[in-house]
Structure formats: structure tokens, C-alpha cells
Design a protein around this motif. Sequence first.
Motif, PDB file in Angstrom:
ATOM      1  N   ASN A 134       0.819  -1.213   0.000  1.00  0.00           N
ATOM      2  CA  ASN A 134       0.000   0.000   0.000  1.00  0.00           C
ATOM      3  C   ASN A 134       0.854   1.265   0.000  1.00  0.00           C
ATOM      4  O   ASN A 134       0.484   2.274  -0.604  1.00  0.00           O
ATOM      5  CB  ASN A 134      -0.931  -0.002   1.210  1.00  0.00           C
ATOM      6  N   ALA A 135       2.002   1.202   0.686  1.00  0.00           N
ATOM      7  CA  ALA A 135       2.905   2.353   0.721  1.00  0.00           C
ATOM      8  C   ALA A 135       3.413   2.685  -0.679  1.00  0.00           C
ATOM      9  O   ALA A 135       3.477   3.857  -1.083  1.00  0.00           O
ATOM     10  CB  ALA A 135       4.080   2.072   1.660  1.00  0.00           C
ATOM     11  N   LEU A 136       3.772   1.639  -1.435  1.00  0.00           N
ATOM     12  CA  LEU A 136       4.219   1.851  -2.816  1.00  0.00           C
ATOM     13  C   LEU A 136       3.104   2.469  -3.656  1.00  0.00           C
ATOM     14  O   LEU A 136       3.329   3.446  -4.394  1.00  0.00           O
ATOM     15  CB  LEU A 136       4.667   0.526  -3.433  1.00  0.00           C
ATOM     16  N   ILE A 137       1.895   1.928  -3.550  1.00  0.00           N
ATOM     17  CA  ILE A 137       0.780   2.431  -4.353  1.00  0.00           C
ATOM     18  C   ILE A 137       0.463   3.878  -3.996  1.00  0.00           C
ATOM     19  O   ILE A 137       0.181   4.699  -4.882  1.00  0.00           O
ATOM     20  CB  ILE A 137      -0.465   1.527  -4.168  1.00  0.00           C
ATOM     21  N   LEU A 138       0.522   4.224  -2.706  1.00  0.00           N
ATOM     22  CA  LEU A 138       0.295   5.612  -2.273  1.00  0.00           C
ATOM     23  C   LEU A 138       1.295   6.557  -2.930  1.00  0.00           C
ATOM     24  O   LEU A 138       0.929   7.640  -3.404  1.00  0.00           O
ATOM     25  CB  LEU A 138       0.436   5.716  -0.753  1.00  0.00           C
ATOM     26  N   ALA A 139       2.556   6.144  -2.955  1.00  0.00           N
ATOM     27  CA  ALA A 139       3.587   6.982  -3.570  1.00  0.00           C
ATOM     28  C   ALA A 139       3.337   7.139  -5.066  1.00  0.00           C
ATOM     29  O   ALA A 139       3.429   8.257  -5.613  1.00  0.00           O
ATOM     30  CB  ALA A 139       4.971   6.381  -3.321  1.00  0.00           C
ATOM     31  N   ILE A 140       3.004   6.038  -5.736  1.00  0.00           N
ATOM     32  CA  ILE A 140       2.764   6.091  -7.178  1.00  0.00           C
ATOM     33  C   ILE A 140       1.620   7.046  -7.511  1.00  0.00           C
ATOM     34  O   ILE A 140       1.677   7.789  -8.499  1.00  0.00           O
ATOM     35  CB  ILE A 140       2.483   4.676  -7.726  1.00  0.00           C
ATOM     36  N   LYS A 141       0.589   7.067  -6.675  1.00  0.00           N
ATOM     37  CA  LYS A 141      -0.551   7.968  -6.914  1.00  0.00           C
ATOM     38  C   LYS A 141      -0.155   9.436  -6.817  1.00  0.00           C
ATOM     39  O   LYS A 141      -0.874  10.312  -7.288  1.00  0.00           O
ATOM     40  CB  LYS A 141      -1.671   7.656  -5.917  1.00  0.00           C
ATOM     41  N   ASN A 142       1.002   9.705  -6.219  1.00  0.00           N
ATOM     42  CA  ASN A 142       1.487  11.080  -6.089  1.00  0.00           C
ATOM     43  C   ASN A 142       2.515  11.458  -7.156  1.00  0.00           C
ATOM     44  O   ASN A 142       3.054  12.555  -7.123  1.00  0.00           O
ATOM     45  CB  ASN A 142       2.088  11.288  -4.699  1.00  0.00           C
ATOM     46  N   VAL A 143       2.806  10.538  -8.063  1.00  0.00           N
ATOM     47  CA  VAL A 143       3.780  10.836  -9.121  1.00  0.00           C
ATOM     48  C   VAL A 143       3.108  11.642 -10.232  1.00  0.00           C
ATOM     49  O   VAL A 143       2.211  11.146 -10.918  1.00  0.00           O
ATOM     50  CB  VAL A 143       4.394   9.539  -9.700  1.00  0.00           C
ATOM     51  N   ALA A 144       3.528  12.885 -10.376  1.00  0.00           N
ATOM     52  CA  ALA A 144       2.998  13.777 -11.410  1.00  0.00           C
ATOM     53  C   ALA A 144       3.921  14.981 -11.516  1.00  0.00           C
ATOM     54  O   ALA A 144       4.587  15.354 -10.534  1.00  0.00           O
ATOM     55  CB  ALA A 144       1.577  14.231 -11.057  1.00  0.00           C
ATOM     56  N   PRO A 145       4.003  15.600 -12.699  1.00  0.00           N
ATOM     57  CA  PRO A 145       4.828  16.803 -12.843  1.00  0.00           C
ATOM     58  C   PRO A 145       4.442  17.859 -11.809  1.00  0.00           C
ATOM     59  O   PRO A 145       3.257  18.075 -11.535  1.00  0.00           O
ATOM     60  CB  PRO A 145       4.505  17.278 -14.262  1.00  0.00           C
ATOM     61  N   GLY A 146       5.470  18.479 -11.206  1.00  0.00           N
ATOM     62  CA  GLY A 146       5.223  19.517 -10.206  1.00  0.00           C
ATOM     63  C   GLY A 146       5.323  19.007  -8.782  1.00  0.00           C
ATOM     64  O   GLY A 146       5.602  19.778  -7.859  1.00  0.00           O
ATOM     65  N   LYS A 147       5.078  17.708  -8.585  1.00  0.00           N
ATOM     66  CA  LYS A 147       5.296  17.120  -7.264  1.00  0.00           C
ATOM     67  C   LYS A 147       6.804  17.021  -7.029  1.00  0.00           C
ATOM     68  O   LYS A 147       7.604  17.143  -7.958  1.00  0.00           O
ATOM     69  CB  LYS A 147       4.667  15.716  -7.192  1.00  0.00           C
ATOM     70  N   THR A 148       7.216  16.763  -5.782  1.00  0.00           N
ATOM     71  CA  THR A 148       8.646  16.600  -5.503  1.00  0.00           C
ATOM     72  C   THR A 148       8.939  15.166  -5.064  1.00  0.00           C
ATOM     73  O   THR A 148       8.039  14.437  -4.647  1.00  0.00           O
ATOM     74  CB  THR A 148       9.114  17.549  -4.384  1.00  0.00           C
ATOM     75  N   PHE A 149      10.222  14.805  -5.140  1.00  0.00           N
ATOM     76  CA  PHE A 149      10.607  13.476  -4.661  1.00  0.00           C
ATOM     77  C   PHE A 149      10.384  13.371  -3.155  1.00  0.00           C
ATOM     78  O   PHE A 149      10.080  12.296  -2.634  1.00  0.00           O
ATOM     79  CB  PHE A 149      12.059  13.169  -5.045  1.00  0.00           C
ATOM     80  N   GLY A 150      10.507  14.504  -2.450  1.00  0.00           N
ATOM     81  CA  GLY A 150      10.206  14.510  -1.016  1.00  0.00           C
ATOM     82  C   GLY A 150       8.764  14.159  -0.727  1.00  0.00           C
ATOM     83  O   GLY A 150       8.458  13.519   0.286  1.00  0.00           O
ATOM     84  N   ASP A 151       7.858  14.570  -1.616  1.00  0.00           N
ATOM     85  CA  ASP A 151       6.437  14.224  -1.445  1.00  0.00           C
ATOM     86  C   ASP A 151       6.252  12.707  -1.432  1.00  0.00           C
ATOM     87  O   ASP A 151       5.469  12.172  -0.637  1.00  0.00           O
ATOM     88  CB  ASP A 151       5.594  14.805  -2.590  1.00  0.00           C
ATOM     89  N   LEU A 152       6.969  12.013  -2.315  1.00  0.00           N
ATOM     90  CA  LEU A 152       6.832  10.556  -2.415  1.00  0.00           C
ATOM     91  C   LEU A 152       7.341   9.890  -1.133  1.00  0.00           C
ATOM     92  O   LEU A 152       6.681   9.015  -0.570  1.00  0.00           O
ATOM     93  CB  LEU A 152       7.605  10.027  -3.621  1.00  0.00           C
ATOM     94  N   GLY A 153       8.515  10.316  -0.676  1.00  0.00           N
ATOM     95  CA  GLY A 153       9.078   9.749   0.544  1.00  0.00           C
ATOM     96  C   GLY A 153       8.216  10.017   1.759  1.00  0.00           C
ATOM     97  O   GLY A 153       8.027   9.142   2.610  1.00  0.00           O
TER      98      GLY A 153
END
Length: 271
Positions: A134-153
Motif C-alpha cells: 500500500n505504501a508503494l501504491i500511495l507513492a505512485i498515486k502522487n507521481v505527477a509533474p510539479g510534485k517533488t521526490f520529497g512528497d513521495l518519501g
Amino acid sequence: MHKNKDGIYIYNEDAYLGIKKACEIASKTLDMIGQFIEPGVTTEQLDKTCHDFILAHNSVPATLGYRGYPKSCCISLNHVVCHGIPSKKKLKNGDILNIDVTCILDGWYGDTSRMFTVGDIGLKSKRLIEITHNALILAIKNVAPGKTFGDLGAEIQEYVEGNKMSVVRDFCGHGIGSEFHQAPNVLHYGAYHSGPKLESGMCFTIEPMVNTGRPETKILNDNWTAVTRDKSLSAQFEHTVFVKKEGCEVLTRSHNNTFFPEGAKLRRDSV
């Protein structure tokens, strides 16, 4: 393709198609290997089966010979966090394992890993696998231009720690495409709005490693195998993702819907 100001490759359409083909072979390898996982099978046998499958698809296993690594995939059992070397060790009922495969096809790399279960596994193992997935899927849902790598972590860390587990700090995801490992390091913890911004054309792995105990790891004498210091269970899931103008595409999707192991589904009455 070119590098942006942060030294991260921005890939064009031709590169995207090449990486996607390599990723498809990697995911099909893991789709295939599930049927061979049962008590009594050695991790070396599983490695050989993956090796032969990859070669049969005109691809090459990226790990074989990489910095001296001796096998065609990594197989990490129970309290092994990552980089477990396949051996004559036999699987037994109740084991959980991660198989990590990277394929090279026509110079392009595709990288993915997922959890597998052996026979009947315990509730703690099921919950660990579910939280990690679920943690991986949550991060993937946040992958989009303008987001940051910190957002994923931050998404991963907040979710995992909110479920009373820990995120491994010693290993991370990475850029991938024309090489096995490229910029940036994709951390699975961190602060929102920190780090480089995501741009269309980026390609990288997200591969959270989650422990039921503390996050610390140590490397065994083989200089590869990483284990939890407190011998707690560990799990990992990994996808290669390609950033598009809107959102992203997961290039390593399972072709038979087996990315999440059937044996890890929690009972309805469980927490």
C-alpha cells in the motif's frame, strides 16, 4: 533525451518505448516464477528459472556480474531486507520472500520486485506485506509533474509509521533507463515539498523496504545481503514508473494480476 538542471535524465518517446519493453520482460519474469514457489524449492533453483526465462526473451539479467554479484536476481527471505544471494537454502512453509529482477533489452533497463509467500504465512507477515504494498501504491498515486521526490518519501513514511512499522533508510529507489542506476536517489522517507521536482519524461523506481521492527540494517560477510539488525521481518515492493504530462505510467505492471500475492490477503476480521 537530455539531463535537467538536477542531473536527472528526461527521456523522449523512443527511450520510453525501449524502457517499457525491458520492464515488460522483468514483470513477466515475476509473473512466471510464482508457480515454482513452494516448500522444498531452493532459491538457487528459482534464480536459474528466472535466468533462463530472461534469456529466452532475448534479454540479459542486469544483476549477473554487476559489481561482482554472482546471480541473475536477488531473493530476500524473511528478515533479509534486500540483495539476498540465491543459494541452496530451501523454502519452507511460512516463509515470505522478495524476488528482484532487472532486465536489459537493447540497452534499456527495466527493474521490479515483489513479495511471494510459501504455504500458510502468519498474520504479522500478511500485515507487513499489505502495508508495504500500500505504501508503494500511495507513492505512485502522487507521481505527477510539479510534485517533488520529497512528497513521495513523505507519503510512504507517514503511512508506514502510522501503521507502527518502520521504513528502511539505508537503501532507496533510483533513476533508471539507459543505465541500471541513475540520478536521483528516490528516498522512501522525507519531507513534503523537498527535493527535485518531478518532470514529464523522468523514469525511476520506487521500492520501499518496510520492517516490522526497527529500520536499521547490516550487511553480511558476503558484502551483499542486507538484513534487519533486530532480526524483524522485512518486505519490499518495487515498480519502475515513467512520468507523463498528467500523472505517470507504471511500466512494470503484472500481466496476470499477481503483483500482490494471493497468500498474503488478510482475513476479514483481522486488523
